[in-house]
Motif scaffolding. Sequence first.
Motif, PDB file in Angstrom:
ATOM      1  N   ASN A 144       0.815  -1.223   0.000  1.00 32.69           N
ATOM      2  CA  ASN A 144       0.000   0.000   0.000  1.00 32.69           C
ATOM      3  C   ASN A 144       0.848   1.272   0.000  1.00 32.69           C
ATOM      4  O   ASN A 144       0.747   2.094   0.903  1.00 32.69           O
ATOM      5  N   GLU A 145       1.675   1.407  -1.008  1.00 36.65           N
ATOM      6  CA  GLU A 145       2.558   2.569  -1.092  1.00 36.65           C
ATOM      7  C   GLU A 145       2.291   3.377  -2.362  1.00 36.65           C
ATOM      8  O   GLU A 145       3.163   4.102  -2.834  1.00 36.65           O
ATOM      9  N   ALA A 146       1.108   3.251  -2.940  1.00 39.72           N
ATOM     10  CA  ALA A 146       0.817   3.879  -4.241  1.00 39.72           C
ATOM     11  C   ALA A 146       1.236   5.353  -4.295  1.00 39.72           C
ATOM     12  O   ALA A 146       1.835   5.791  -5.275  1.00 39.72           O
ATOM     13  N   ASP A 203       5.125  -6.229  -5.052  1.00 40.07           N
ATOM     14  CA  ASP A 203       3.879  -5.735  -4.488  1.00 40.07           C
ATOM     15  C   ASP A 203       3.333  -6.817  -3.567  1.00 40.07           C
ATOM     16  O   ASP A 203       2.845  -7.837  -4.015  1.00 40.07           O
ATOM     17  N   ASP A 204       3.437  -6.551  -2.269  1.00 43.91           N
ATOM     18  CA  ASP A 204       3.077  -7.554  -1.273  1.00 43.91           C
ATOM     19  C   ASP A 204       1.578  -7.470  -0.961  1.00 43.91           C
ATOM     20  O   ASP A 204       1.190  -7.068   0.133  1.00 43.91           O
ATOM     21  N   GLY A 205       0.757  -7.817  -1.920  1.00 45.40           N
ATOM     22  CA  GLY A 205      -0.695  -7.856  -1.701  1.00 45.40           C
ATOM     23  C   GLY A 205      -1.307  -6.523  -1.336  1.00 45.40           C
ATOM     24  O   GLY A 205      -2.166  -6.461  -0.455  1.00 45.40           O
ATOM     25  N   SER A 207      10.424   0.956   0.738  1.00 43.22           N
ATOM     26  CA  SER A 207      10.000   1.742  -0.416  1.00 43.22           C
ATOM     27  C   SER A 207       9.280   3.017  -0.002  1.00 43.22           C
ATOM     28  O   SER A 207       8.718   3.711  -0.827  1.00 43.22           O
ATOM     29  N   ASP A 208       9.291   3.331   1.303  1.00 48.89           N
ATOM     30  CA  ASP A 208       8.584   4.533   1.751  1.00 48.89           C
ATOM     31  C   ASP A 208       9.538   5.705   1.960  1.00 48.89           C
ATOM     32  O   ASP A 208       9.211   6.672   2.627  1.00 48.89           O
ATOM     33  N   LEU A 209      10.748   5.578   1.407  1.00 49.66           N
ATOM     34  CA  LEU A 209      11.785   6.610   1.498  1.00 49.66           C
ATOM     35  C   LEU A 209      12.302   6.841   2.915  1.00 49.66           C
ATOM     36  O   LEU A 209      12.952   7.843   3.174  1.00 49.66           O
ATOM     37  N   GLN A 210      12.015   5.911   3.818  1.00 55.16           N
ATOM     38  CA  GLN A 210      12.623   6.036   5.157  1.00 55.16           C
ATOM     39  C   GLN A 210      14.092   5.644   5.086  1.00 55.16           C
ATOM     40  O   GLN A 210      14.884   6.045   5.928  1.00 55.16           O
ATOM     41  N   HIS A 211      14.425   4.855   4.095  1.00 55.51           N
ATOM     42  CA  HIS A 211      15.823   4.517   3.838  1.00 55.51           C
ATOM     43  C   HIS A 211      16.289   5.381   2.675  1.00 55.51           C
ATOM     44  O   HIS A 211      15.980   5.095   1.524  1.00 55.51           O
ATOM     45  N   ALA A 233       0.848   5.089   5.347  1.00 57.23           N
ATOM     46  CA  ALA A 233       0.942   4.761   6.770  1.00 57.23           C
ATOM     47  C   ALA A 233       1.736   3.481   6.965  1.00 57.23           C
ATOM     48  O   ALA A 233       1.809   2.649   6.068  1.00 57.23           O
ATOM     49  N   SER A 234       2.349   3.340   8.133  1.00 61.79           N
ATOM     50  CA  SER A 234       3.098   2.129   8.445  1.00 61.79           C
ATOM     51  C   SER A 234       2.148   0.930   8.501  1.00 61.79           C
ATOM     52  O   SER A 234       1.016   1.044   8.939  1.00 61.79           O
ATOM     53  N   SER A 235       2.652  -0.215   8.031  1.00 62.00           N
ATOM     54  CA  SER A 235       1.801  -1.415   8.022  1.00 62.00           C
ATOM     55  C   SER A 235       1.891  -2.187   9.327  1.00 62.00           C
ATOM     56  O   SER A 235       1.352  -3.271   9.451  1.00 62.00           O
ATOM     57  N   TRP A 236       2.637  -1.674  10.285  1.00 58.56           N
ATOM     58  CA  TRP A 236       2.900  -2.445  11.496  1.00 58.56           C
ATOM     59  C   TRP A 236       2.193  -1.844  12.683  1.00 58.56           C
ATOM     60  O   TRP A 236       2.488  -0.736  13.086  1.00 58.56           O
ATOM     61  N   PHE A 258       0.685  -5.244  17.804  1.00 60.57           N
ATOM     62  CA  PHE A 258       0.660  -6.703  17.936  1.00 60.57           C
ATOM     63  C   PHE A 258       1.457  -7.390  16.840  1.00 60.57           C
ATOM     64  O   PHE A 258       2.089  -8.417  17.059  1.00 60.57           O
ATOM     65  N   ARG A 259       1.450  -6.777  15.636  1.00 65.11           N
ATOM     66  CA  ARG A 259       2.243  -7.352  14.554  1.00 65.11           C
ATOM     67  C   ARG A 259       3.735  -7.255  14.901  1.00 65.11           C
ATOM     68  O   ARG A 259       4.502  -8.183  14.667  1.00 65.11           O
ATOM     69  N   LEU A 260       4.119  -6.116  15.496  1.00 58.62           N
ATOM     70  CA  LEU A 260       5.516  -5.954  15.884  1.00 58.62           C
ATOM     71  C   LEU A 260       5.889  -6.934  16.988  1.00 58.62           C
ATOM     72  O   LEU A 260       6.990  -7.490  17.002  1.00 58.62           O
TER      73      LEU A 260
HETATM   74  N1  UDP Z   1       5.912  -3.945   3.718  1.00 59.49           N
HETATM   75  C1  UDP Z   1       5.635  -5.077   2.965  1.00 59.49           C
HETATM   76  N2  UDP Z   1       4.704  -5.971   3.426  1.00 59.49           N
HETATM   77  C2  UDP Z   1       4.054  -5.806   4.610  1.00 59.49           C
HETATM   78  C3  UDP Z   1       4.383  -4.663   5.389  1.00 59.49           C
HETATM   79  C4  UDP Z   1       5.315  -3.757   4.919  1.00 59.49           C
HETATM   80  O1  UDP Z   1       6.199  -5.281   1.888  1.00 59.49           O
HETATM   81  O2  UDP Z   1       3.234  -6.646   4.961  1.00 59.49           O
HETATM   82  C5  UDP Z   1       6.914  -2.973   3.216  1.00 59.49           C
HETATM   83  C6  UDP Z   1       6.443  -1.537   3.159  1.00 59.49           C
HETATM   84  O3  UDP Z   1       5.818  -1.239   1.927  1.00 59.49           O
HETATM   85  C7  UDP Z   1       7.730  -0.767   3.331  1.00 59.49           C
HETATM   86  C8  UDP Z   1       8.543  -1.667   4.240  1.00 59.49           C
HETATM   87  O4  UDP Z   1       7.989  -2.969   4.124  1.00 59.49           O
HETATM   88  O5  UDP Z   1       8.419  -0.630   2.109  1.00 59.49           O
HETATM   89  C9  UDP Z   1       8.540  -1.189   5.677  1.00 59.49           C
HETATM   90  O6  UDP Z   1       7.204  -1.138   6.135  1.00 59.49           O
HETATM   91  P1  UDP Z   1       6.642   0.072   6.993  1.00 59.49           P
HETATM   92  O7  UDP Z   1       7.148   1.370   6.476  1.00 59.49           O
HETATM   93  O8  UDP Z   1       5.153  -0.104   7.036  1.00 59.49           O
HETATM   94  O9  UDP Z   1       7.250  -0.246   8.414  1.00 59.49           O
HETATM   95  P2  UDP Z   1       8.010   0.749   9.415  1.00 59.49           P
HETATM   96  O10 UDP Z   1       8.894   1.644   8.587  1.00 59.49           O
HETATM   97  O11 UDP Z   1       6.949   1.474  10.130  1.00 59.49           O
HETATM   98  O12 UDP Z   1       8.782  -0.194  10.267  1.00 59.49           O
END
Ligand code: UDP
Length: 310
Positions: free
Chosen positions: A12-14, A41-43, A94-98, A203-206, A209-211
């Motif tokens: 979900n990073e469109a 693309d992870d679903g 892929s969210d540019l955090q790296h 938004a973050s996918s985590w 509880f997932r963490l």
């Molecule tokens: N991501 C993924 N599958 C998932 C959850 C996250 O491929 O089920 C990818 C997400 O698109 C991103 C990366 O993993 O590129 C890190 O995820 P996210 O930014 O949500 O986590 P955070 O930075 O909050 O740890």
Amino acid sequence: MPDLSIILPFHNEATGVRDLFQRLYPVLHKLELSYELICIDDGSSDATFAALRHEREMDQRIKLVRMARNFGKEAALTCGLHLASGNAAITMDSDLQHPPEVIPELVKKWQDGVEMVYAIRRNRDTDSETRRFFSRAFYLVFEKIADIKMPEGAGDFCLLDRKVIDAVNSLPERNRFMKGLVTWVGFRRDVVPFDVAPRAGGASSWDFFRLLRFAFDGLSSFSTLPLRIWTWSGAAVSLIAIAYGLYLTLHTVIYGTDVPGYASVMVGILLLGGLQLLSLGMIGEYLARVFTEVKARPVYFIAERIGFGE
Ligand code: UDP
Ligand code: MG
């Protein structure tokens, strides 16, 4: 065979796809290395795949994988490493955090002969207070009880030489705590510090509880201490019980029976009950993971792949 495979998992990073490639290209062009961009693309339930397809129309070095459903980031990375054909692979969010600007530093070390270069975060400013607390706790526990040494602040932003990719690909387990697996295989390694950027959009996918589940996956994959600890606690509790039993027997023989004793009985029952449930739960956690391994299901299924020469 390209020099570099960049592996990018998307969930979900469109909204961020365009920005990501716009930041990546200048960096990659300056490197003067051949490369492929493996986008997984992870679903996603949004337009991520359509956006990636659009990018591929402009650049054939972009290769696309659409997972059959959301298998999780670890599965996406596993898939990326399976498909990578480069002499080295770089995995990054892929969210540019790296920030892509760190890539040349990773490549520089690799060209100097380092086989695994980890980008480690200097700070956790972008994380919430609670998340920071729990990740620090996790690393502390992991450091103490795990069989491997993971660099503090290591995420999934790293460069792996072909040798390391092959080694990680040869590991058969389904429980794929990638940072751990990558560390476990060994090889010559070094780190490059970087500053985590805030998320570009989305938004973050985590959630919590997932963490938490992820943390326990990591711990249980690389430590058996949570299982073995009960042997020692059991032994300690038994010793105390024996001593107390002796004391009670002697006391009864010498002074006769006295009825009061509710408190000590209750404490004993509650403490032992709690410990037993806890240790059973711990065994259950490991058993569940053994169960996943025994079932031997594939880690992921690919619904569609584009650009891998089929
Ligand atoms: N991501 C993924 N599958 C998932 C959850 C996250 O491929 O089920 C990818 C997400 O698109 C991103 C990366 O993993 O590129 C890190 O995820 P996210 O930014 O949500 O986590 P955070 O930075 O909050 O740890
Ligand atoms: Mg992120």
